[in-house]
Enzyme design. Structure first.
Site, PDB file in Angstrom:
ATOM      1  N   ASP A 125      67.655  62.605  23.003  1.00 60.02           N
ATOM      2  CA  ASP A 125      68.310  63.767  23.602  1.00 60.02           C
ATOM      3  C   ASP A 125      67.393  64.961  23.369  1.00 60.02           C
ATOM      4  O   ASP A 125      67.429  65.595  22.323  1.00 60.02           O
ATOM      5  CB  ASP A 125      69.687  63.974  22.962  1.00 60.02           C
ATOM      6  CG  ASP A 125      70.491  65.062  23.639  1.00 60.02           C
ATOM      7  OD1 ASP A 125      70.147  65.441  24.770  1.00 60.02           O
ATOM      8  OD2 ASP A 125      71.458  65.537  23.027  1.00 60.02           O
ATOM      9  N   CYS A 129      70.483  67.987  29.433  1.00 61.40           N
ATOM     10  CA  CYS A 129      71.613  68.613  30.131  1.00 61.40           C
ATOM     11  C   CYS A 129      71.057  69.459  31.271  1.00 61.40           C
ATOM     12  O   CYS A 129      71.622  70.476  31.645  1.00 61.40           O
ATOM     13  CB  CYS A 129      72.488  69.429  29.184  1.00 61.40           C
ATOM     14  SG  CYS A 129      71.606  70.703  28.292  1.00 61.40           S
TER      15      CYS A 129
END
Length: 87
Positions: free
Chosen positions: A5, A58
């Site tokens: 991530d 994101c």
């Protein structure tokens, strides 16, 4: 399994995170590309043979998503592959 991530521009959160607008610019995501690539390459190095890497941002910026994955595939010369995890 490795979850990667990576830091990103956050442009995928603009609707729920309006303060991102104040610091967002088109070059920001492009400037993160090399960092994201280095982190993803390190994540691949940590995988066992047959392991699974989940690459996550994101962001909706192709420079942070598709371009990173494409470069990973290019550099790994067939040693890694994209798999459909929907099922």
């Amino acid at each position: 399994r490795v979850l990667c991530d990576v830091p990103c521009s956050g442009d995928g959160t603009l609707r729920k995170n309006p303060e991102v607008w104040s610091r967002w610019n088109p070059e920001f995501g492009a400037g993160l590309h090399m960092l994201q690539l280095r982190l993803a390459l390190r994540a691949i190095a940590l995988l066992r043979v047959g392991g699974c890497l989940a690459y996550s941002t994101c962001s909706l910026n192709p420079a942070e998503d598709e371009a990173v994955v494409a470069e990973l595939l290019r550099r790994c010369h067939g040693a890694v592959q994209v798999v459909d995890v929907r099922s």
